[in-house]
Write an enzyme that holds these catalytic residues in place. Structure first.
Site, PDB file in Angstrom:
ATOM      1  N   LYS A 124       0.864  -1.179   0.000  1.00 31.35           N
ATOM      2  CA  LYS A 124       0.000   0.000   0.000  1.00 31.35           C
ATOM      3  C   LYS A 124       0.892   1.218   0.000  1.00 31.35           C
ATOM      4  O   LYS A 124       2.030   1.171   0.471  1.00 31.35           O
ATOM      5  CB  LYS A 124      -0.888   0.028   1.257  1.00 31.35           C
ATOM      6  CG  LYS A 124      -2.135   0.845   1.089  1.00 31.35           C
ATOM      7  CD  LYS A 124      -3.163   0.062   0.326  1.00 31.35           C
ATOM      8  CE  LYS A 124      -4.469   0.772   0.186  1.00 31.35           C
ATOM      9  NZ  LYS A 124      -5.519  -0.160  -0.243  1.00 31.35           N
TER      10      LYS A 124
HETATM   11  N1  GLU Z   1      -7.095  -0.089  -3.707  1.00 32.33           N
HETATM   12  C1  GLU Z   1      -7.829  -1.274  -4.010  1.00 32.33           C
HETATM   13  C2  GLU Z   1      -7.956  -2.161  -2.784  1.00 32.33           C
HETATM   14  O1  GLU Z   1      -7.802  -1.723  -1.662  1.00 32.33           O
HETATM   15  C3  GLU Z   1      -7.292  -1.998  -5.222  1.00 32.33           C
HETATM   16  C4  GLU Z   1      -5.896  -2.495  -5.115  1.00 32.33           C
HETATM   17  C5  GLU Z   1      -5.352  -3.053  -6.410  1.00 32.33           C
HETATM   18  O2  GLU Z   1      -6.107  -3.215  -7.353  1.00 32.33           O
HETATM   19  O3  GLU Z   1      -4.157  -3.321  -6.444  1.00 32.33           O
HETATM   20  O4  GLU Z   1      -8.287  -3.320  -2.879  1.00 32.33           O
END
Ligand code: GLU
Length: 434
Positions: A124
């Site tokens: 993240k």
């Molecule tokens: N931000 C989204 C999540 O929390 C998508 C993450 C992604 O597709 O890598 O699942």
């Protein structure tokens, strides 16, 4: 094969008996992890590995603002675990970004990818900034400088970002371009959630909401509840909430309440979701929508409904309000909407919770499809994307439900057990490199 298992009496659980600060996302996530690890009788070596992030990067982001002054922002990228594949996870631009939060969200991504069994680890990222107060040019400069700051970790085989809170397709386009300029050729698989014109996947934008709809249908079926006329309240009317609501309405559910940060609207006769989406396209928020009674975000959570979809922010169902929640099913569109202590109350009330790492995994699943399409250079039609997403969401729901019934635990604990055991298995197979 090396056996990393040690006698269970040597297990070290440093934080287990500490008072749980339910507002701290890292502690909340880890308390769930601890419970599942205990039930799985996870060996201490792997327990310690999974409790720590592999890499934490903090960068300063100097940016020339439109007024000619230099502002310095802070950017973070955390890679929690890459044992199953490249790190995967979104980037958020928000004033509330902190290292603790990003660490929790990165671990969440490890579990989320494992629960739907896609070959990624978890990451993240975030930049502490207020994008609503920034011009497009400032946002682009922040994105490009942040990308340059973390470039050593990025790459289709190592770390693949995606949109998250306050970031979108345009931000991903800048990120992809910056990375490509640095390496000297176009690499579209370095990020997902891109515009379709430059390698984004059809169906990606709707994927998280579609996953919310698909898992809700599974829960209704499991509880032998009718889909047609099932009442739904949705908190959060961004990408996940609005599309989740629209797809549930398409299936015959009755969406009776919606809200965003400006407040909500309640109409027991049903809300026309497409009409509310049109209002938001025109006015940016639900403010002034007016087709129903005004309702606060807090009151919406306590409505008498069949399905409650918290699809906004973290920590909205807490020990303070969990006892007043009347929904039969909660489908967690957001990451971490329920605090760890609130889980116990929801369990006592017999509420069926589809946990975030399962409920909102549709987004990262289609991110995986996007990455596969980019690497193969061969693009699928939308129906193929949606059909494959459905297969994964339905089978993941069933895997989790089966384990929850076998171990007599709730869906959240079962989802963590599925995820942790998949990650732990790979660690056992790979062993410890020395
Ligand atoms: N931000 C989204 C999540 O929390 C998508 C993450 C992604 O597709 O890598 O699942």
């Amino acid at each position: 094969m090396a056996d990393l298992r040690l006698p269970t009496n040597t297990i070290v659980r440093p934080d287990k008996d500490r008072f749980l600060n339910e507002e701290n996302p890292f502690e909340a996530m880890m308390s769930r992890f601890d419970r599942a690890a205990e039930l799985l009788d996870l060996e201490p070596g792997i327990y310690k590995v999974l409790r720590s992030a592999e890499k934490e990067i903090t960068v300063s982001i100097p940016v020339m603002m439109d007024n000619g002054e230099v502002e310095v922002f802070t950017g973070i990228r955390v890679l929690h675990n890459t044992s199953r594949g490249p790190a995967k996870g979104g980037i958020r631009f928000d004033m509330n970004v902190s290292l603790d939060e990003v660490k929790a969200l990165a671990a969440w991504m490890t579990w989320k990818c494992a629960v739907v069994n896609i070959p990624f680890g978890g990451a993240k990222g975030g930049v502490i900034c207020d994008p609503l107060k920034m011009s497009v040019g400032e946002l682009e400069r922040v994105t490009r400088r942040y990308t340059a700051g973390i470039i050593a970790t990025l790459g289709p085989d190592s770390d693949v970002p995606a949109p998250d809170v306050n970031t979108n397709e345009r931000v991903m386009a800048w990120l992809m371009d910056t990375y490509s300029m640095h390496v000297g050729h176009t690499v579209n698989a370095v990020t997902t959630g891109k515009p379709v014109e430059m390698g984004g996947s059809l169906g990606r934008r709707e994927a998280t909401g579609r996953g919310v709809m698909l898992t809700t249908l599974q829960a209704l079926d499991h509880l032998k509840m009718e889909v047609k006329g099932a009442t739904v309240a949705v908190q959060g009317f961004g990408n996940v909430g609005s599309i989740g609501a629209q797809l549930l309405a398409e299936q015959g559910c009755k969406v009776i309440a919606i809200s965003d940060r400006t407040g909500g609207w309640h109409n027991p006769k049903g809300i026309d979701v497409l009409d509310a989406m049109a209002h938001v396209r025109k006015h940016k928020t639900l403010e002034g929508y007016g087709k129903g009674e005004a309702i606060s975000n807090e009151a919406l959570l306590e409505l008498e409904v069949d399905v409650l979809v918290p699809a906004a922010l973290e920590n909205v169902i807490t020990t303070k309000n969990a006892k007043n929640v009347k929904a039969k099913i909660i489908c967690e569109g957001a990451n971490g909407p329920t605090t760890a202590n609130a889980d116990t109350i929801l369990d006592e009330k017999g509420i069926f919770v589809i946990p975030d790492i399962l409920a909102n995994a549709g987004g990262v699943t289609v991110s995986y499809f996007e990455w596969v399409q980019n690497r193969g250079g061969y693009y699928w039609d939308e129906q193929t994307v949606n059909d494959r997403l459905k297969n994964i969401m339905v089978s993941s729901f069933r895997d989790v439900l089966k384990l929850s019934q076998q171990h007599k635990v709730n869906m959240r604990t079962a989802a963590y057990m599925v995820a942790i055991s998949r990650v732990a298995t790979v660690h056992r197979l790979r062993g410890i490199y020395a």
